[in-house]
Design a protein around this motif. Structure first.
Motif, PDB file in Angstrom:
ATOM      1  N   TYR A 114       0.857  -1.217  -0.135  1.00 30.15           N
ATOM      2  CA  TYR A 114       0.066   0.006   0.107  1.00 30.15           C
ATOM      3  C   TYR A 114       0.757   1.230  -0.039  1.00 30.15           C
ATOM      4  CZ  TYR A 114      -3.503   3.367   1.989  1.00 30.15           C
ATOM      5  OH  TYR A 114      -4.373   4.372   2.385  1.00 30.15           O
ATOM      6  N   VAL A 115       0.492   1.891  -0.979  1.00 30.50           N
ATOM      7  CA  VAL A 115       1.366   3.370  -0.957  1.00 30.50           C
ATOM      8  C   VAL A 115       0.089   4.362  -0.896  1.00 30.50           C
ATOM      9  CG1 VAL A 115       2.925   4.912  -2.455  1.00 30.50           C
ATOM     10  CG2 VAL A 115       3.150   2.552  -2.392  1.00 30.50           C
ATOM     11  N   PRO A 116       0.010   5.012   0.124  1.00 33.03           N
ATOM     12  CA  PRO A 116      -1.031   6.036   0.774  1.00 33.03           C
ATOM     13  C   PRO A 116      -0.762   7.129  -0.077  1.00 33.03           C
ATOM     14  CG  PRO A 116       0.323   5.725   2.661  1.00 33.03           C
ATOM     15  CD  PRO A 116       0.885   4.482   1.519  1.00 33.03           C
ATOM     16  N   GLN A 117      -1.623   8.173  -0.035  1.00 34.62           N
ATOM     17  CA  GLN A 117      -1.566   9.565  -0.636  1.00 34.62           C
ATOM     18  C   GLN A 117      -0.750  10.266   0.560  1.00 34.62           C
ATOM     19  OE1 GLN A 117      -5.354  11.733  -1.152  1.00 34.62           O
ATOM     20  NE2 GLN A 117      -4.494  13.003  -2.666  1.00 34.62           N
ATOM     21  N   GLY A 118       0.205  10.772   0.065  1.00 35.28           N
ATOM     22  CA  GLY A 118       1.034  11.808   1.069  1.00 35.28           C
ATOM     23  C   GLY A 118       2.176  10.783   1.525  1.00 35.28           C
ATOM     24  N   ARG A 119       2.377   9.686   1.039  1.00 36.17           N
ATOM     25  CA  ARG A 119       3.660   8.592   0.987  1.00 36.17           C
ATOM     26  C   ARG A 119       3.787   8.049   2.446  1.00 36.17           C
ATOM     27  NH1 ARG A 119       5.842  13.811  -1.535  1.00 36.17           N
ATOM     28  NH2 ARG A 119       5.103  13.688  -3.712  1.00 36.17           N
ATOM     29  N   ARG A 120       3.627   8.677   3.465  1.00 40.67           N
ATOM     30  CA  ARG A 120       3.650   8.251   4.994  1.00 40.67           C
ATOM     31  C   ARG A 120       5.109   7.506   5.060  1.00 40.67           C
ATOM     32  NH1 ARG A 120      -1.595   7.812   6.612  1.00 40.67           N
ATOM     33  NH2 ARG A 120      -2.894   9.629   5.610  1.00 40.67           N
ATOM     34  N   GLY A 122      10.048   9.478   8.123  1.00 39.15           N
ATOM     35  CA  GLY A 122      11.063  10.660   7.536  1.00 39.15           C
ATOM     36  C   GLY A 122      12.267  10.931   8.274  1.00 39.15           C
ATOM     37  N   ASP A 123      12.442  10.328   9.444  1.00 40.43           N
ATOM     38  CA  ASP A 123      13.867  10.445  10.016  1.00 40.43           C
ATOM     39  C   ASP A 123      14.628   9.270   9.903  1.00 40.43           C
ATOM     40  OD1 ASP A 123      13.103  13.023  11.238  1.00 40.43           O
ATOM     41  OD2 ASP A 123      12.162  12.348  12.897  1.00 40.43           O
ATOM     42  N   LEU A 124      14.065   8.334   9.142  1.00 34.83           N
ATOM     43  CA  LEU A 124      14.881   7.232   9.010  1.00 34.83           C
ATOM     44  C   LEU A 124      15.625   7.140   7.632  1.00 34.83           C
ATOM     45  CD1 LEU A 124      12.784   4.159  10.377  1.00 34.83           C
ATOM     46  CD2 LEU A 124      14.489   5.495  11.546  1.00 34.83           C
ATOM     47  N   THR A 125      16.689   6.570   7.168  1.00 31.38           N
ATOM     48  CA  THR A 125      17.412   6.761   6.014  1.00 31.38           C
ATOM     49  C   THR A 125      16.622   5.954   4.981  1.00 31.38           C
ATOM     50  OG1 THR A 125      18.511   4.741   6.440  1.00 31.38           O
ATOM     51  CG2 THR A 125      19.641   6.837   7.085  1.00 31.38           C
ATOM     52  N   VAL A 126      16.940   6.102   3.727  1.00 28.02           N
ATOM     53  CA  VAL A 126      16.308   5.076   2.500  1.00 28.02           C
ATOM     54  C   VAL A 126      16.494   4.011   2.816  1.00 28.02           C
ATOM     55  CG1 VAL A 126      16.596   4.691   0.075  1.00 28.02           C
ATOM     56  CG2 VAL A 126      16.672   7.068   0.835  1.00 28.02           C
ATOM     57  N   ALA A 127      17.687   3.519   3.093  1.00 25.79           N
ATOM     58  CA  ALA A 127      18.074   2.145   3.694  1.00 25.79           C
ATOM     59  C   ALA A 127      17.167   1.270   4.619  1.00 25.79           C
ATOM     60  CB  ALA A 127      19.318   1.725   3.791  1.00 25.79           C
ATOM     61  N   GLU A 128      16.647   2.284   5.582  1.00 27.17           N
ATOM     62  CA  GLU A 128      15.845   1.906   6.973  1.00 27.17           C
ATOM     63  C   GLU A 128      14.752   1.618   6.538  1.00 27.17           C
ATOM     64  OE1 GLU A 128      18.966   3.670  10.383  1.00 27.17           O
ATOM     65  OE2 GLU A 128      17.401   4.843   9.252  1.00 27.17           O
ATOM     66  N   ASN A 129      14.031   2.640   5.715  1.00 28.81           N
ATOM     67  CA  ASN A 129      12.684   2.558   5.179  1.00 28.81           C
ATOM     68  C   ASN A 129      12.633   1.416   4.370  1.00 28.81           C
ATOM     69  OD1 ASN A 129      10.521   4.823   5.418  1.00 28.81           O
ATOM     70  ND2 ASN A 129      12.562   5.793   5.653  1.00 28.81           N
ATOM     71  N   ILE A 130      13.525   0.925   3.501  1.00 26.59           N
ATOM     72  CA  ILE A 130      13.334  -0.344   2.618  1.00 26.59           C
ATOM     73  C   ILE A 130      13.517  -1.443   3.569  1.00 26.59           C
ATOM     74  CG2 ILE A 130      14.687  -1.637   1.133  1.00 26.59           C
ATOM     75  CD1 ILE A 130      15.391   0.910  -0.584  1.00 26.59           C
ATOM     76  N   THR A 165      14.603  14.337   3.477  1.00 26.73           N
ATOM     77  CA  THR A 165      15.342  15.041   2.613  1.00 26.73           C
ATOM     78  C   THR A 165      15.376  15.179   1.231  1.00 26.73           C
ATOM     79  OG1 THR A 165      17.433  14.026   2.944  1.00 26.73           O
ATOM     80  CG2 THR A 165      17.081  15.597   4.830  1.00 26.73           C
ATOM     81  N   LEU A 166      14.668  13.921   0.798  1.00 27.55           N
ATOM     82  CA  LEU A 166      14.383  13.473  -0.554  1.00 27.55           C
ATOM     83  C   LEU A 166      13.661  14.427  -1.194  1.00 27.55           C
ATOM     84  CD1 LEU A 166      14.189   9.689  -0.439  1.00 27.55           C
ATOM     85  CD2 LEU A 166      16.460  10.775  -1.038  1.00 27.55           C
ATOM     86  N   SER A 167      13.578  14.524  -2.429  1.00 32.53           N
ATOM     87  CA  SER A 167      12.686  15.591  -3.284  1.00 32.53           C
ATOM     88  C   SER A 167      11.536  14.759  -3.341  1.00 32.53           C
ATOM     89  CB  SER A 167      13.083  15.469  -4.891  1.00 32.53           C
ATOM     90  OG  SER A 167      13.109  14.382  -5.527  1.00 32.53           O
ATOM     91  N   GLY A 168      10.477  15.398  -3.487  1.00 32.15           N
ATOM     92  CA  GLY A 168       9.055  14.692  -3.690  1.00 32.15           C
ATOM     93  C   GLY A 168       9.175  13.730  -4.593  1.00 32.15           C
ATOM     94  N   GLY A 169       9.695  13.474  -5.533  1.00 26.31           N
ATOM     95  CA  GLY A 169       9.759  12.386  -6.702  1.00 26.31           C
ATOM     96  C   GLY A 169      10.484  11.366  -5.865  1.00 26.31           C
ATOM     97  N   GLU A 170      11.671  11.644  -5.300  1.00 23.01           N
ATOM     98  CA  GLU A 170      12.307  10.501  -4.671  1.00 23.01           C
ATOM     99  C   GLU A 170      11.544   9.736  -3.688  1.00 23.01           C
ATOM    100  OE1 GLU A 170      16.875  12.497  -6.157  1.00 23.01           O
ATOM    101  OE2 GLU A 170      15.750  12.728  -3.912  1.00 23.01           O
ATOM    102  N   GLN A 171      10.779  10.775  -2.788  1.00 18.52           N
ATOM    103  CA  GLN A 171       9.964  10.095  -1.848  1.00 18.52           C
ATOM    104  C   GLN A 171       8.957   9.372  -2.165  1.00 18.52           C
ATOM    105  OE1 GLN A 171       8.726  12.892   1.348  1.00 18.52           O
ATOM    106  NE2 GLN A 171      10.597  14.015   1.223  1.00 18.52           N
ATOM    107  N   GLN A 172       8.523   9.765  -3.262  1.00 22.87           N
ATOM    108  CA  GLN A 172       7.376   8.599  -4.104  1.00 22.87           C
ATOM    109  C   GLN A 172       7.928   7.324  -4.391  1.00 22.87           C
ATOM    110  OE1 GLN A 172       4.399   7.604  -3.655  1.00 22.87           O
ATOM    111  NE2 GLN A 172       3.497   9.324  -4.831  1.00 22.87           N
ATOM    112  N   MET A 173       9.130   7.551  -4.996  1.00 29.67           N
ATOM    113  CA  MET A 173       9.914   6.420  -5.408  1.00 29.67           C
ATOM    114  C   MET A 173      10.233   5.592  -4.208  1.00 29.67           C
ATOM    115  SD  MET A 173      13.218   7.312  -7.873  1.00 29.67           S
ATOM    116  CE  MET A 173      12.908   8.573  -9.080  1.00 29.67           C
ATOM    117  N   LEU A 174      10.647   6.003  -3.253  1.00 31.87           N
ATOM    118  CA  LEU A 174      11.172   5.238  -2.112  1.00 31.87           C
ATOM    119  C   LEU A 174       9.389   4.426  -1.377  1.00 31.87           C
ATOM    120  CD1 LEU A 174      12.753   4.239   0.176  1.00 31.87           C
ATOM    121  CD2 LEU A 174      12.605   6.449   1.510  1.00 31.87           C
ATOM    122  N   ALA A 175       8.589   5.401  -1.491  1.00 29.05           N
ATOM    123  CA  ALA A 175       7.351   4.608  -0.909  1.00 29.05           C
ATOM    124  C   ALA A 175       6.786   3.529  -1.856  1.00 29.05           C
ATOM    125  CB  ALA A 175       6.191   5.710  -0.897  1.00 29.05           C
ATOM    126  N   ILE A 176       7.210   3.613  -3.064  1.00 27.16           N
ATOM    127  CA  ILE A 176       6.727   2.440  -4.007  1.00 27.16           C
ATOM    128  C   ILE A 176       7.546   1.376  -3.604  1.00 27.16           C
ATOM    129  CG2 ILE A 176       6.443   1.649  -6.197  1.00 27.16           C
ATOM    130  CD1 ILE A 176       5.746   4.361  -6.848  1.00 27.16           C
TER     131      ILE A 176
END
Length: 231
Positions: free
Chosen positions: A80-86, A89-97, A131-142
């Motif tokens: 699930y990728v909700p609107q607004g990404r969720r 935010g304080d974790l790194t890309v690697a930690e979110n993954i 600190t990612l751009s909006g597009g990069e945050q959406q990439m990470l959420a997906i």
């Protein structure tokens, strides 16, 4: 296959979904469109167990998932990728993954496959996600959702506010997932985005699916969009 059969749901005394029925098959992209307030996001939240279904059934490959605690639904293979990404935010890309991988016990093989879809994230693994751009945050959420190796992927307006290059990347990712057998429900307001990836389009009105049509042959000025989506 994910099937919603005559679902009622809402928030307290406010009923939003009214006998909603739809289905999505493996390898299919079902785009759900409708005006604001039609119940599109509530439908996704009902699938995820975040809003309880008070009537009807939700089944995944024949097994009921309505009534499951919300934290159990992803373990059955629904990303699930909700609107607004969720994001966290304080974790790194690697930690979110890593959180995505932990949900269904997936390993580095899955992580590497997902990062192949989003090579820009591979370059930013140590970066704090807010600190990612909006597009990069959406990439990470997906990417986080795909780390579940989902049977079904739910996307709530993933192209909202993004520049054309990011929209194209998301479109290409959804198309690539079709070939792997992932079923996708895409809530989308952009007619061009829906037509570029959708196999079928379900139009929602007042918490119900008013009509479902094949995307093939539809054009952006078709009467369906003026009737169900236009202001």
């Amino acid at each position: 296959m994910l099937i919603l059969d005559a679902i009622d749901a809402g928030y307290g005394a406010v009923q939003v979904l009214r006998g909603l029925t739809l289905s999505v098959a493996p390898g299919e992209v079902l785009c759900v469109m409708g005006r604001n307030g039609a119940g599109k996001s509530t439908m996704l939240r009902a699938i995820m167990g975040q809003v309880p279904a008070t009537k009807g059934r939700i089944t995944l490959d024949g097994a009921r998932i309505d009534g499951l605690p919300a934290h159990e639904v992803p373990r059955h293979g629904i990303g699930y990728v909700p609107q607004g990404r969720r994001l966290f935010g304080d974790l790194t890309v690697a930690e979110n993954i890593e959180i995505g991988l932990m949900t269904r016990g997936r390993d580095a093989r899955v992580r590497d496959t997902v990062l192949d879809l989003f090579p820009r994230l591979r370059e930013r693994m140590d970066q704090v996600s807010r600190t990612l751009s909006g597009g990069e945050q959406q990439m990470l959420a997906i990417a986080r959702a795909l780390c579940l190796e989902p049977k079904v992927l739910l996307l709530d307006e993933p192209t909202e506010g993004l520049q054309p290059s990011m929209i194209a990347l998301i479109r290409d990712t959804v198309v690539a997932l079709k070939a792997t057998g992932v079923a996708t429900i895409l809530v989308e307001q952009r007619v061009d985005a829906a037509l570029s990836v959708g196999d079928r389009i379900a139009f929602m009105v007042a918490g119900q699916v008013a009509e479902t049509v094949s995307a093939k042959g539809l054009h952006p000025h078709a009467a369906h969009f003026a009737t169900y989506v236009g202001v």
